[in-house]
Structure formats: structure tokens, C-alpha cells
Design a protein around this motif. Structure first.
Motif, PDB file in Angstrom:
ATOM      1  N   UNK A 183       0.799  -1.231   0.000  1.00  0.00           N
ATOM      2  CA  UNK A 183       0.000   0.000   0.000  1.00  0.00           C
ATOM      3  C   UNK A 183       0.831   1.280   0.000  1.00  0.00           C
ATOM      4  N   UNK A 184       1.944   1.344   0.778  1.00  0.00           N
ATOM      5  CA  UNK A 184       2.712   2.594   0.787  1.00  0.00           C
ATOM      6  C   UNK A 184       3.377   2.938  -0.545  1.00  0.00           C
ATOM      7  N   UNK A 185       3.528   1.948  -1.434  1.00  0.00           N
ATOM      8  CA  UNK A 185       4.288   2.209  -2.664  1.00  0.00           C
ATOM      9  C   UNK A 185       3.461   2.156  -3.944  1.00  0.00           C
ATOM     10  N   UNK A 186       2.174   1.820  -3.853  1.00  0.00           N
ATOM     11  CA  UNK A 186       1.364   1.729  -5.064  1.00  0.00           C
ATOM     12  C   UNK A 186       0.194   2.709  -5.001  1.00  0.00           C
ATOM     13  N   UNK A 187      -0.364   2.992  -6.169  1.00  0.00           N
ATOM     14  CA  UNK A 187      -1.500   3.921  -6.254  1.00  0.00           C
ATOM     15  C   UNK A 187      -2.836   3.203  -6.417  1.00  0.00           C
ATOM     16  N   UNK A 188      -2.810   1.938  -6.775  1.00  0.00           N
ATOM     17  CA  UNK A 188      -4.057   1.191  -6.919  1.00  0.00           C
ATOM     18  C   UNK A 188      -4.836   1.219  -5.607  1.00  0.00           C
ATOM     19  N   UNK A 189      -6.151   1.198  -5.720  1.00  0.00           N
ATOM     20  CA  UNK A 189      -7.017   1.267  -4.556  1.00  0.00           C
ATOM     21  C   UNK A 189      -7.929   0.031  -4.494  1.00  0.00           C
ATOM     22  N   UNK A 190      -8.390  -0.287  -3.287  1.00  0.00           N
ATOM     23  CA  UNK A 190      -9.391  -1.345  -3.127  1.00  0.00           C
ATOM     24  C   UNK A 190     -10.729  -0.784  -3.586  1.00  0.00           C
ATOM     25  N   UNK A 191     -11.294  -1.402  -4.619  1.00  0.00           N
ATOM     26  CA  UNK A 191     -12.546  -0.905  -5.187  1.00  0.00           C
ATOM     27  C   UNK A 191     -13.731  -1.836  -4.928  1.00  0.00           C
ATOM     28  N   UNK A 192     -13.470  -3.131  -4.803  1.00  0.00           N
ATOM     29  CA  UNK A 192     -14.533  -4.093  -4.476  1.00  0.00           C
ATOM     30  C   UNK A 192     -13.997  -5.055  -3.434  1.00  0.00           C
ATOM     31  N   UNK A 193     -14.785  -5.289  -2.382  1.00  0.00           N
ATOM     32  CA  UNK A 193     -14.337  -6.154  -1.286  1.00  0.00           C
ATOM     33  C   UNK A 193     -15.545  -6.695  -0.523  1.00  0.00           C
ATOM     34  N   UNK A 194     -15.233  -7.574   0.421  1.00  0.00           N
ATOM     35  CA  UNK A 194     -16.216  -8.111   1.374  1.00  0.00           C
ATOM     36  C   UNK A 194     -17.281  -9.003   0.738  1.00  0.00           C
ATOM     37  N   UNK A 195     -16.921  -9.688  -0.314  1.00  0.00           N
ATOM     38  CA  UNK A 195     -17.782 -10.709  -0.914  1.00  0.00           C
ATOM     39  C   UNK A 195     -17.342 -12.054  -0.356  1.00  0.00           C
ATOM     40  N   UNK A 196     -18.253 -12.884   0.179  1.00  0.00           N
ATOM     41  CA  UNK A 196     -17.859 -14.219   0.653  1.00  0.00           C
ATOM     42  C   UNK A 196     -17.103 -15.021  -0.397  1.00  0.00           C
ATOM     43  N   UNK A 197     -17.371 -14.761  -1.679  1.00  0.00           N
ATOM     44  CA  UNK A 197     -16.651 -15.463  -2.748  1.00  0.00           C
ATOM     45  C   UNK A 197     -15.164 -15.127  -2.750  1.00  0.00           C
ATOM     46  N   UNK A 198     -14.784 -14.070  -2.037  1.00  0.00           N
ATOM     47  CA  UNK A 198     -13.388 -13.613  -2.046  1.00  0.00           C
ATOM     48  C   UNK A 198     -12.575 -14.142  -0.873  1.00  0.00           C
ATOM     49  N   UNK A 199     -13.183 -14.954  -0.021  1.00  0.00           N
ATOM     50  CA  UNK A 199     -12.408 -15.512   1.085  1.00  0.00           C
ATOM     51  C   UNK A 199     -11.284 -16.387   0.546  1.00  0.00           C
ATOM     52  N   UNK A 200     -10.163 -16.372   1.249  1.00  0.00           N
ATOM     53  CA  UNK A 200      -8.944 -17.051   0.805  1.00  0.00           C
ATOM     54  C   UNK A 200      -8.458 -17.967   1.923  1.00  0.00           C
ATOM     55  N   UNK A 201      -8.836 -19.238   1.827  1.00  0.00           N
ATOM     56  CA  UNK A 201      -8.508 -20.198   2.884  1.00  0.00           C
ATOM     57  C   UNK A 201      -7.177 -20.880   2.582  1.00  0.00           C
ATOM     58  N   UNK A 202      -6.287 -20.856   3.561  1.00  0.00           N
ATOM     59  CA  UNK A 202      -4.926 -21.379   3.401  1.00  0.00           C
ATOM     60  C   UNK A 202      -4.776 -22.634   4.259  1.00  0.00           C
TER      61      UNK A 202
END
Length: 245
Positions: free
Chosen positions: A167-186
Motif C-alpha cells: 500500500x505505501x508504494x502503489x497507487x491502486x485502490x481497493x474498489x470491491x471487497x467483502x464478498x464471501x466469494x473472495x475468502x482465501x482459505x490457506x
């Protein structure tokens, strides 16, 4: 791995036991293929369909959940596809495709790429064209791919931990988030000693038992807070979940 959690866990285990655990970084698809050679004792992965296939084919045993975070869709501040504020990843992907807005993919069957493909499928889209660009060095990891997307000011699906660290070095922003489909289980899977007698089966089990213990789960819970002000991962072992209210 880009976020540093794997090394932090290995260092903590070394301090506790004197046993050194080493790793080779690769996307989930490549990591599983490498592990099929019998040269590794465990594999850490985050693409459930590939994990289940690996176990079903007899290469792995004892798959255990260890931690999770989530994916986000990053994009340029001007947001040409108009996805800002959305909570449905498949809708965001449809808008990106309709606008033919530049999108960067790892394209390497890593866990990140597998998740991306799942969302395209849910959106009913087979992405192709000049707007859909495979980063030729995608297999080198999430951080290099994200930096490339930032250079191109393109959309990208990325895990939140990678975004927070960059985040400190890039300009891209979070535009879509908090969808259960986006969970990342490790998860971590032990290599099957019946198939590969040369693996260090007992040592691998000891390390995996520790990874799901309270000690490791608490390390996961606090990892990144001191440096970034927020956690990068969340504990998710069966043992941990059973103790939660």
C-alpha cells in the motif's frame, strides 16, 4: 509468502524446537506439481479444488486449515469500469469486461489465479482480448504482479495481505471487497509417506501439529499489526475455531 507469514512461522518454530523448516515459494498449482516429485515434506496451498485432487490422487494426506484472509479487487483511482464500492466480485468482473478496462492476471494456475478463474466463471465470462493481459512473470508471485498492475494502472484481483504490504508504494485502490466469494482459505497438506517413503513424515506431522496449535494461531492473529496497523491473516485451524465463542 510475499507477506512474510511463512518465514515468521518457520522462525518461531526454530526458536521453540531447534528444528529448521525451509520453503520454496511457488503458486499453488506449481507448488502441488513440484510436491508430486516427493522432494518436499509438506505443501502450503490455497485452492481447495486443486488440494482435494492432490489428496485424491494419493500424493497428500492430513490436509488441515491453518489461516485465511481475503481477496480484493484493486484498480486505478479513476475507476473506468465503475466498480467502486461494490461487494459482489462477479458483478465487478462483468463491468470490467464490458468496459474492456485493462485487467492483469497471473495466468499461472496459482491460488490467486484459480480464485480469479472461479469469479470469471461465476460472471459467465471467458476473458480474452487486448484488455486482458497475462503478466509474463506472474509465477514470481503476487507482489511483482501487483506492482506491474500498478505500473499499468490496471484492475487486478489480489489477496489483501499483499495489498496491505504494498500500500505505501502503489497507487491502486481497493474498489470491491467483502464478498464471501473472495475468502482465501490457506491450508497445509502433508506429503503421503506411503507413496514417498523418503519424506520426513514424523517431522512434518510435528510441524503441522504446531501450526494448528494455539501458539502458532496466536502468532498468525497478531502478524502484521505492529507494522501495518492491521492483521494480514486470521487463525483458522479446527482446534482454534472450536475454542471461539
Amino acid at each position: 509468502i510475499d507477506a512474510g507469514i511463512v518465514g515468521a512461522l518457520e522462525e518461531a518454530y526454530l526458536k521453540k524446537t531447534g528444528v529448521r523448516v525451509g520453503h520454496v515459494g511457488a503458486g499453488t498449482g506449481k507448488a502441488l506439481e513440484m510436491t508430486k516429485g516427493g522432494n518436499f515434506d509438506l505443501v502450503m496451498v490455497h485452492a481447495r479444488a486443486l488440494e482435494d485432487q492432490f489428496v485424491a490422487e494419493g500424493y497428500g494426506i492430513d490436509r488441515r486449515d491453518v489461516m485465511y484472509n481475503d481477496f480484493v479487487i484493486l484498480g486505478p483511482a479513476e475507476d473506468p469500469a465503475g466498480i467502486r464500492g461494490g461487494t459482489k466480485a462477479s458483478d465487478a468482473f462483468k463491468k470490467i469486461a464490458d468496459a474492456q478496462a485493462l485487467f492483469i492476471t497471473r495466468g499461472d494456475n496459482s491460488g490467486t489465479h484459480v480464485k480469479e478463474k472461479e469469479i470469471w466463471e461465476k460472471a459467465g465470462i471467458k476473458p480474452a482480448g487486448a484488455w486482458y493481459v497475462t503478466f509474463e512473470k506472474g509465477a514470481t508471485g503476487n507482489a511483482p504482479t501487483t506492482r506491474y498492475a500498478d505500473e499499468r494502472q490496471a484492475y487486478i484481483l489480489m489477496d489483501r495481505a499483499t495489498y496491505i504490504t504494498l500500500k505505501p508504494e502503489i497507487k491502486l485502490q481497493v474498489l470491491t471487497e467483502n464478498d464471501p466469494d473472495l475468502f482465501n482459505y490457506i491450508a497445509v497438506i502433508r506429503v503421503n509417506p506411503t507413496k514417498f517413503p523418503q519424506v520426513k513424515a514424523a517431522a512434518a506431522k510435528d510441524y503441522l501439529d504446531w501450526l494448528v496449535s494455539d501458539e502458532a494461531q496466536l502468532l498468525i492473529q497478531s502478524f502484521g499489526i505492529d507494522k501495518y496497523g492491521e492483521p494480514l491473516f486470521y487463525p483458522n485451524s479446527d482446534e482454534w475455531r472450536k475454542k471461539q465463542p
